[in-house]
Design an enzyme around this catalytic site. Structure first.
Site, PDB file in Angstrom:
ATOM      1  N   ASP A   9     -55.657 -71.299  -8.905  1.00  0.00           N
ATOM      2  CA  ASP A   9     -55.963 -72.265  -9.770  1.00  0.00           C
ATOM      3  C   ASP A   9     -55.615 -73.438  -9.865  1.00  0.00           C
ATOM      4  OD1 ASP A   9     -57.055 -73.750 -12.172  1.00  0.00           O
ATOM      5  OD2 ASP A   9     -57.495 -71.618 -13.102  1.00  0.00           O
ATOM      6  N   ILE A  13     -52.528 -73.676 -15.838  1.00  0.00           N
ATOM      7  CA  ILE A  13     -52.629 -73.305 -17.154  1.00  0.00           C
ATOM      8  C   ILE A  13     -53.647 -74.231 -17.734  1.00  0.00           C
ATOM      9  CG2 ILE A  13     -51.593 -73.454 -19.520  1.00  0.00           C
ATOM     10  CD1 ILE A  13     -49.000 -72.379 -18.405  1.00  0.00           C
ATOM     11  N   HIS A  14     -54.923 -73.697 -18.267  1.00  0.00           N
ATOM     12  CA  HIS A  14     -55.983 -74.515 -18.880  1.00  0.00           C
ATOM     13  C   HIS A  14     -56.482 -73.561 -19.911  1.00  0.00           C
ATOM     14  CE1 HIS A  14     -59.178 -73.127 -16.166  1.00  0.00           C
ATOM     15  NE2 HIS A  14     -58.234 -73.185 -15.319  1.00  0.00           N
ATOM     16  N   GLY A  15     -57.742 -73.976 -20.140  1.00  0.00           N
ATOM     17  CA  GLY A  15     -58.403 -73.314 -21.346  1.00  0.00           C
ATOM     18  C   GLY A  15     -58.766 -71.790 -21.229  1.00  0.00           C
ATOM     19  N   ILE A  18     -55.427 -69.777 -20.839  1.00  0.00           N
ATOM     20  CA  ILE A  18     -54.920 -69.623 -22.367  1.00  0.00           C
ATOM     21  C   ILE A  18     -55.793 -68.736 -23.198  1.00  0.00           C
ATOM     22  CG2 ILE A  18     -53.807 -70.787 -24.247  1.00  0.00           C
ATOM     23  CD1 ILE A  18     -52.156 -70.673 -21.785  1.00  0.00           C
TER      24      ILE A  18
END
Lengths: 160, 659
Positions: A9, A13-15, A18
């Site tokens: 990705d 870390i993103h929506g 998470i």
């Protein structure tokens, strides 16, 4: 098999990671393997702080990441592994990290990349790396969020 | 998979429409058709259908200053507007509120749309209002319509990359206004066409179509729809629970559930809003107590303790990003090009309007970012080469939560300003800030704005909308609940829309200006301060309490069968469950759904629950009285199925119904 999700990705870390994946898998540890991020002190700190309460984030370069993942793999604790490029995963796989499935989760469009499925675009180099990963016995699947049905990479990109 | 389901939903909708076009005799209209004709369908006029279609377009468009997604997109608000258009604002709000419950935990992240809440809101309310349906049946009708909505979304995401390429061409020509135009004009025209046409047709013909189909249904199937309306909300509640039903705030969910069951007196169901306000106020007090007396939950010091302690957040190691202080003496002060306050504001306004005007699979918000940068580029750069480079730099893939994520824009504008004045900032360092920060900020932003603030405010709004969703007994001879018995309160939709807009817009503005003034380091300051954790923990307490109350109110199921034990007939619900805890079955359904939703996709659950409701309403335990509208038969049907839709199951017409 505790490496529950090994995901490629761009945004690490993103929506989706998470708010969707972490909830679906219930992991408590995220291991990010990326050379550039590991060198950038600021990004490292942002990423470690961005995870929700109770979730540990580690950032390693490829060499250290391989060692760390070999160490984590046998334990029953579920671990989520995030990387930016197929090359990183290939290196981990070659170093002997037991990865069953690689998830293509977010590879945005950019120069040289061609869109193969929704938000997933790949360059010829990346296709070669992904096919090399497949040759090592690791499945490569496209699955953007947990609710999607996984699509085998080789069914989208064939031949070449 | 979702695409396949969406196709299925589209087919279902088409079948419904086709069935409507057939003369009633072809389908063998039974006596029920005449029976249900007690409430004739109000016809939706051409201009009303057009207004509804425009409303649906606006809900998905870019014209509401970034809050369409938080307001018109939600069935609560859509229901209110449809109600206004059809002249029944209170009833519309009530139905919209009910339809909204299954979508309470709705989150769309990174171009993935699990289910579509907006089409069910606009079309579901239209059909339910025109057909005088109960809010519970409205839920059952509306949810499958949502599958059609996902087709529209995916169609748009797949077509919009074309316009991104048009924007590329404009950038090549160093045409700033052209890039801006490509971000909104063509995609919005396309969106208008694909939204307006189907919604106009559905609003115009849907109500009669659906009503014609419903008129063919036997009593038990109509009951099945109402039962579905009682258990589908469990899905929305379970989805929200996935975010907030955790750790120390779990007990508050049960407190909320029990508070509702005990405080709510069915005899005065119009007091729904007051009960909910009481619970919400209690929630605020409990959240405060929790934060004060459970310090461990508020303080987050785990990974932050390990990094180098000396990392002063002011001194970012790579390019200096504080925009106001002239750190780079490369250009003499007099010649400096400065981003004015007006430019900054204009850029923010453009972003807030148009960030997702051309949302697409290839770049997501990429063209939106470039569009927002146009005032900055105009100010800072004059040569075509510089302009072209800047436009191309910002047309690449970009995606973040468009409010918290605004820190990125602020910081990038500051960097562009320094670069224009000769500071050694290359494309890579600007890209690094964008690609490095957009992800983490989306993670935090989605968790807070979509995962906590929206469902909590929605829950409050739905509560304030008042009325009783599933039980409104004794409307005339048929015993089928009717909306006319329930009351709705538009204030729920209005208060929600105002509160959420104020919160979202403020977050966006503060993030933007802070990002510009303090650079990317503001992210670390915010994360380290623990403010976000405190907000999330407090919101978790309040949210669980309200969610528990909402679960108790909207999840409705009653056991049907009456068994004969030692000669005496015992109704399982009244005789067995109610003495223990009246809310036992709904609570079990909610918790069961929560366990399942970790493994099963919500779309499959929706379909499974619809099928289950139909099966559960079939009178297996007794004679099938499908054709008669007389009360004795109604009672028979009601008590001989596994579940029954209202309680008590109508009064037994005779002292003891034949077992």
């Amino acid at each position: 098999m505790s490496l529950r999700l090994v995901r490629i990705d761009d945004r690490l870390i993103h929506g989706q990671v998470i708010a969707v994946w972490l909830r679906a898998l219930g992991g408590k540890r995220i291991v990010i393997v990326d050379d550039a991020t590991a060198r950038d002190e600021f990004l490292r700190e942002v990423l470690t702080l961005a995870a929700p309460h109770g979730v540990q984030v580690e950032v390693h370069d490829v060499a250290a990441g391989a060692v760390r993942l070999m160490e984590l793999a046998p334990s029953p604790e579920p671990v989520m592994v995030l990387a930016r490029s197929p090359r990183t995963i290939l290196a981990l796989r070659q170093a002997g990290v037991p990865i069953e499935v690689v998830d293509l989760g977010g590879m945005g469009a950019g120069p040289g990349r061609k869109r193969i499925h929704r938000t997933i675009s790949v360059s010829p180099d990346e296709i070669r790396d992904l096919q090399a990963i497949e040759k090592l016995g690791t499945r490569v699947e496209i699955q953007i969020v947990a609710d999607d049905r996984p699509i085998p990479f080789h069914s989208v990109v064939s031949g070449e | 998979m979702s695409r396949r389901l969406a196709a299925l939903g589209g087919c279902l909708t088409l079948v419904l429409l086709l069935a409507a076009a057939m003369p009633a005799t072809v389908l063998g209209a039974g006596p029920l058709a005449a029976d249900a004709a007690q409430a004739p369908v109000v016809s939706v006029s051409l201009w009303q259908a057009a207004l509804i279609a425009i409303g649906y377009y606006l809900a998905n468009s870019c014209w509401l200053f970034g809050v369409a997604y938080f307001t018109l997109y939600r069935p609560l608000v859509a229901g209110f507007i449809v109600g206004c258009i059809l002249g029944q604002p209170a009833e519309g709000t009530l139905i919209g509120a009910a339809i909204n419950v299954p979508y309470l935990g709705f989150i769309s992240a990174g171009g993935s749309l699990p289910v579509d809440p907006s089409l069910p809101g606009w079309i579901g309310t239209t059909i339910a209002l025109a057909g005088h349906m109960s809010p519970a049946s409205a839920i059952a009708i509306a949810v499958p319509i949502g599958l059609l909505g996902t087709i529209l979304f995916y169609g748009r995401m797949a077509v919009d990359p074309i316009f991104a390429h048009w924007a590329d061409a404009r950038a090549e020509a160093a045409d700033i206004r052209g890039v801006a135009l490509m971000n909104w004009l063509p995609p919005q025209i396309f969106l208008f066409i694909i939204s307006f046409v189907p919604v106009f047709l559905l609003a115009l013909n849907g109500p009669t179509a659906v009503q014609n189909v419903l008129n063919q249904l036997p009593v038990w199937a109509t009951n099945g729809l109402i039962i579905a309306g009682g258990i589908l909300p469990a899905i929305g509640i379970a989805l929200t629970m996935r975010f907030i039903f955790r750790g120390a705030s779990i007990p508050y969910f049960f407190i909320g559930f029990i508070l509702w069951t005990t405080m709510n007196n069915p005899a005065t169901s119009s007091d729904d809003s007051r009960v909910l306000i009481t619970i919400a106020v209690l929630g605020v007090a409990l959240a405060w107590l929790h934060l004060t007396f459970a310090p461990a939950a508020a303080a987050k010091v785990e990974p932050a303790s390990e990094p180098a302690p000396s990392l002063a957040t002011e001194t970012s190691p790579t390019p200096p990003t504080s925009g106001t202080s002239g750190t780079s003496p490369v250009t003499a002060d007099a010649e400096r090009v400065r981003v004015t306050r007006g430019d900054l504001l204009k850029s923010w306004v453009l972003w807030t309007f148009f960030s997702q005007a051309n949302y697409n699979y290839e770049r997501l918000q990429g063209t939106g970012f470039a569009h927002a940068m146009t005032p900055i580029i105009t100010r800072l750069y004059s040569s075509p080469d510089e302009i072209r480079a800047a436009l191309q730099r910002h047309l690449v893939f970009f995606n973040t939560e468009p409010n918290f994520g605004n820190v990125v824009h602020g910081a990038v504008i500051a960097m562009e300003e320094q670069r224009a004045n000769g500071a050694p900032i290359d494309d890579d360092s600007i890209n690094a800030v964008k690609s490095g920060l957009m992800g983490p900020l989306a993670g935090i932003g989605d968790s807070i704005s979509q995962g906590a603030i929206t469902p909590i405010l929605l829950a409050l709004g739905i509560g304030l909308a008042g009325g009783t969703a599933s039980i409104a007994i004794g409307s005339g001879s048929s015993g089928i609940p009717s909306v006319s018995n329930a009351t709705g309160n538009p204030i729920g939709a209005i208060v929600y829309a105002i509160l959420i807009s104020a919160v979202i817009i403020s977050i966006g503005y503060v993030a933007w200006t802070q990002g510009y003034r303090r650079g990317r380091s503001v992210v670390i300051d915010l994360l380290k301060s623990g403010t976000i954790d405190r907000v999330l923990v407090g919101a978790g307490v309040l949210g669980n309490l309200v969610l528990g109350a909402l679960a108790a109110r909207f999840v409705v199921a009653y056991l049907g069968p009456t068994v004969t034990v030692a000669g005496a007939s015992l109704n399982l619900q009244a005789g067995l469950l109610d003495p223990v805890f009246a809310g036992l079955l709904p609570l079990a359904i909610v918790l069961g759904t929560w366990l399942m939703i970790k493994r099963i996709s919500p779309l499959w659950l929706v379909l499974a629950y619809l099928v289950f409701s139909m099966v559960a309403s079939y009178p297996f335990f007794g004679p099938d009285h499908t054709t008669s509208g007389d009360p004795a038969a109604q009672y028979q049907v009601c008590t001989s199925a596994l579940l029954h839709p209202y309680y008590p199951c109508g009064a037994p017409p005779v002292a003891t119904p034949a077992p």
